[in-house]
Design a protein around this motif. Structure first.
Motif, PDB file in Angstrom:
ATOM      1  N   UNK B  18      14.335  85.527  70.572  1.00  0.00           N
ATOM      2  CA  UNK B  18      15.757  85.459  70.890  1.00  0.00           C
ATOM      3  C   UNK B  18      16.212  84.021  71.031  1.00  0.00           C
ATOM      4  N   UNK B  19      15.388  83.221  71.675  1.00  0.00           N
ATOM      5  CA  UNK B  19      15.758  81.823  71.883  1.00  0.00           C
ATOM      6  C   UNK B  19      15.862  81.063  70.570  1.00  0.00           C
ATOM      7  N   UNK B  21      17.002  82.361  67.822  1.00  0.00           N
ATOM      8  CA  UNK B  21      18.008  82.986  66.951  1.00  0.00           C
ATOM      9  C   UNK B  21      18.952  81.930  66.404  1.00  0.00           C
ATOM     10  N   UNK B  22      19.448  82.110  65.153  1.00  0.00           N
ATOM     11  CA  UNK B  22      20.323  81.100  64.584  1.00  0.00           C
ATOM     12  C   UNK B  22      21.649  81.014  65.335  1.00  0.00           C
ATOM     13  N   UNK B  23      22.261  79.837  65.337  1.00  0.00           N
ATOM     14  CA  UNK B  23      23.525  79.650  66.019  1.00  0.00           C
ATOM     15  C   UNK B  23      24.634  80.299  65.227  1.00  0.00           C
TER      16      UNK B  23
END
Lengths: 306, 552
Positions: B18-19, B21-23
């Motif tokens: 999750x951390x 994950x793409x912006x």
């Protein structure tokens, strides 16, 4: 176990519906009409009435709730009154920022807090215990916004190592994640230490010690598994609130996450956004609560539901 | 133990995934770029010979206001910076001379009877996307405002808007143009590309509108994100208040929406933003002594007043209202609020159209800060401290009132306790209640309150028509005589005559004192010293036409 989970999930439905209904009623019973809030001081009564009709706010509250619930069941969370953006899009665009921030803070506080708690318990009443718990207490006592301001002062303005605010890449994540995570390290470390000490005094620990098993083996094989249960449950229960973001830290560091979205929505009475966020938090709380119980059962057969 | 290991591994994996994950936001992939670049061609052409060439082509601004949407025709709020950079006002207001001057329009004239306005547009003008912006396009945009804006009543009285030829628009308004002009001088009344709005739909246009302003949207914008703008090379202005009439010198602008005042100040001190629109007053003293920072101060038009319910005791008694007016010490308020406000004595403040210091002087003479005189007025009204507890009574009832304060307004929440202490000095016991603005406005409009603070921001004194008309007056004060005076004042075409008309209105109000003018909010704009050519036009418009960056 599957039957238990299914039963719990079925019982969760009225809980979630109840939460959304109560939240809906509270929002509508709170003094202050969103239309008056939205329109400026020159708004005529006719302009207010027109906007109220356009937004469907002129309908009885239960009709509005029924309409909202019907749309949600069809996968439509509504449209923001303020931004005209579908609420699902508004949440989607901010969710990744919030997860990045809160999970980094969460992960770092878990990875630091748990070992510190175990270490302090293992070295109970020594200087190492007092120092590590003293630091943990300091972190626990200080509010996160204070950490935020101090971190900016030291690392951004004085040393100029890190940016003050924004969300333009990994280095922008460091200060807000630290500010959010440091106070949590204290609480996790304290809980872990207390649980570890309690388990270390259990008879099975004493028996293991009497058998001449090494302290570290006792710690990892017998103590940790049992001491971790309350900590794991606490962490699972904390997870849903990570989604709602951290309003203060997001504000200080201009981090475009869910906390900002919720804050603005509450401030300007953007009902569709508030409702959707509360719905998501309610569902996640129920799910993680269940997950916490399941994990506790997996870790300790004595509390496993038959 | 095995299960514990697996669960822990799963937890770490989920968190890590999750951390990573793409912006979601495109703006977030682009850090504020303040690196040195070659000077822009436009700047080289337009800058005078003695000026040093700009050393950077991208400007970073921190804005205190986060817009909900960028299409000002659909917006509930007008944001002088973000909306103002994309939309080009038809006119501007010259605060020094008190007259309107052209911006987008080449020239404009108003008929002798004040009912017809003729706008002459520049020939061959284009929107930022290259679409033609001629007379018919402007007519379309005005009609869209009437049909879509929550503030369509700004164009009340408009009977027709017609494209006479390709570059001439004629507007007929039965009540003249004093009510319309404030809309024309901001981005609310700017030309927004209706053809694009119709093609993409109002929802999409709300976030990514097309105007003819100094800049256009570079990267698709979504609410909550920072705003990336690129220079509009089709831009021209007829604004006499700026030197550069062509496209901006700065090629790009990044507007960062930073809600926290101290964070904006920190960014400016760190040099990571060039300009801050809205510095907190608490940061000003430190900034003013910093040679690397320049600070500009303007006062928002409008004010925060004490509103009293004139239909209910005790404030139905004019002597009581006058006593409150004399008990208020505005100098104390200025100090207590750290310079974030300026004292106001009359109803039209210096940043508003038709301002005159004569009204301020009249007010000061009528209601000097005089505690003893205020106590005497209360005694005259039958309020005296008979039991020596410091609170006056009448017919056995203590003078205790609930004082409403808007919880969302920092100046109001800060001012509340100061006013509470000041009124205590004349024996009035004030119980402060903080509520949200919507609640307070409802209560005041319905006359369901005693006393409280009421704030508004608007540039034209026609706001007084709304403040003192039936059903909309927070003080429940709307006598027919005042209504007639306001009707006349809103239609007076000549600026000087209008000042005189509103002076009469202000004197009438001061004589009856249903609301006590208290203070106006100040806006502080800060900039690094390397930013040259900042202009702030009346009332709060940060204009970037002449802005360059020259770093030493």
């Amino acid at each position: 176990m599957l039957r238990y989970i299914t039963k719990r999930l079925i019982f969760s439905i009225p809980i979630v519906l109840g939460v959304t209904l109560i939240a809906f009623l509270i929002l509508y019973l709170t003094p202050g009409d969103p239309v008056t809030n939205l329109l400026g001081s020159r708004a005529t009564p006719e302009a207010r009435a027109e906007l109220s009709e356009k937004l469907g706010l002129d309908q009885p509250v239960l009709v509005q709730y029924g309409r909202w619930l019907g749309n949600v069941l069809h996968g439509d969370l509504g449209t923001s009154i303020l931004t005209k953006q579908p609420v699902s899009e508004a949440i989607g665009s901010r969710l990744s920022y919030t997860l990045k921030l809160t999970l980094t803070a969460f992960l770092s506080s878990v990875l630091i807090g748990i070992p510190v708690g175990i270490f302090a318990a293992a070295k109970q009443n020594t200087a190492a215990d007092h120092i590590s718990m003293g630091i943990a207490m300091f972190f626990y006592s200080m509010p996160d916004f204070w950490f935020g301001l101090m971190l900016i002062l030291v690392f951004s303005l004085t040393l100029q190592w890190l940016p003050v605010s924004g969300a333009y890449g990994p280095k922008y994540l460091i200060l807000p994640a630290l500010a959010l995570g440091l106070p949590k390290i204290g609480s996790i470390a304290r809980l872990m230490r207390a649980e570890t000490l309690e388990v270390m005094r259990e008879e099975y620990s004493l028996t293991a010690r009497a058998k001449g098993i090494s302290e570290w083996l006792i710690m990892f094989k017998h103590v940790l598994r049992n001491a971790a249960i309350p900590v794991m449950v606490m962490l699972f229960l904390a997870l849903p609130w990570l989604i709602s973001g951290a309003v203060v830290i997001e504000t200080i560091f201009a981090w475009p996450g869910m906390g900002q979205l919720m804050y603005q929505a509450i401030l300007r009475k953007d009902f569709p956004v508030i409702q959707a966020l509360l719905l998501i938090i309610a569902i996640l709380t129920v799910l993680f609560n269940l997950l916490g119980d399941v994990v506790a059962g997996l870790l300790d057969p004595r509390i496993r539901v038959k | 133990m095995k299960r514990l290991k697996i669960l822990s591994l799963l937890l770490v994996l989920v968190i890590a995934l999750t951390a990573c994950a793409p912006e979601a936001a495109p703006a977030a992939d682009t850090a504020p770029d303040t690196s040195e670049e070659a000077p822009v061609a436009a700047a080289e052409e337009s800058a005078s010979a003695e000026e040093t060439a700009p050393t950077r082509t991208k400007l970073v601004i921190a804005d205190m206001f986060t817009p909900e949407i960028l299409d000002n025709q659909q917006s509930f709020m007008g944001y002088a910076l973000s909306h103002g950079l994309i939309g080009q006002p038809l006119l501007r207001y010259d605060g020094d001379t008190g007259v309107f001057v052209p911006d987008f329009v080449e020239s404009f004239s108003i008929s002798e009877d004040g009912k017809t306005m003729t706008l002459k547009l520049p020939a061959g003008y284009k929107y930022s996307n290259g679409d033609v912006l001629d007379a018919q396009a402007l007519v379309d945009t005005i009609n869209r405002y009437v049909s879509i804006s929550p503030y369509s009543y700004d164009y009340d009285g408009m009977e027709s808007v017609t494209a006479i030829d390709e570059t001439t628009v004629e507007i007929v308004n039965a009540i003249g143009f004093n009510v319309m002009n404030p809309t024309f001088m901001g981005s609310f009344g700017a030309a927004w590309n209706v053809a694009v709005a119709e093609a993409v739909g109002d929802e999409a246009f709300a976030s990514n509108p097309v105007g003819s302003g100094l800049y256009s949207i570079k990267t698709e914008w979504a609410p909550g994100q920072d705003l990336e703008l690129v220079r509009n090379d089709n831009y021209l202005t007829n604004n006499p208040l700026v030197e550069n009439k062509g496209p901006a010198y700065m090629e790009e602008v990044l507007v960062r929406f930073i809600a926290d005042g101290q964070t904006r100040a920190n960014e400016l001190e760190a040099g990571s933003v060039d300009i801050v629109y809205g510095l907190p007053a608490s940061a000003i003293s430190g900034m003013e002594s910093n040679p690397d920072i320049q600070v500009f101060k303007v006062t928002f038009p409008g004010q925060i007043s004490i509103s009293m319910n004139t239909t209910k005791a005790p404030f139905d008694d004019m002597a009581v209202r006058k006593a409150v007016a004399m008990a208020v010490n505005r100098d104390q308020l200025e100090v207590a609020l750290n310079g974030s406000v300026s004292a106001e004595h009359a109803y039209v403040n210096p940043s508003m159209i038709a301002y005159t210091s004569e009204a301020q002087e009249y007010a000061k003479e009528l209601y000097p800060n005089d505690t003893e005189a205020a106590k005497a007025l209360l005694a005259e009204a039958g309020w005296e401290d008979t039991d020596g507890d410091g609170i006056v009574e009448k017919d056995g009832e203590a003078f205790t009132v609930v004082f409403l304060v808007d919880s969302g307004s920092v100046p109001q929440t800060d001012a509340g306790p100061v006013i509470q202490a000041q009124l205590k000095e004349i024996g009035i016991d004030v119980q402060i209640e903080q509520h949200d603005r919507g609640y307070i406005r409802e209560a005041m409009n319905a006359g369901d309150y005693e006393i409280g603070l009421y704030g508004y921001i608007w540039v034209d004194p026609d706001i007084l028509t709304y403040r003192f008309s039936e059903g909309m007056s927070p003080s429940q004060f709307a006598p027919a005589e005042l209504g007639e005076m306001l009707d006349v004042a809103r239609e007076v075409p000549d600026p000087e005559d209008r000042v005189a008309a509103y002076l009469d209105v202000q004197k009438y109000l001061l004589d009856n004192v249903p609301m006590i003018p208290l203070m106006s909010e100040n806006l502080y704009v800060g900039a690094r010293s390397w930013v040259k050519g900042i202009t702030i036009l009346s009332p709060d418009q940060l204009v970037l036409n002449d802005v360059t960056i020259i770093e030493e």
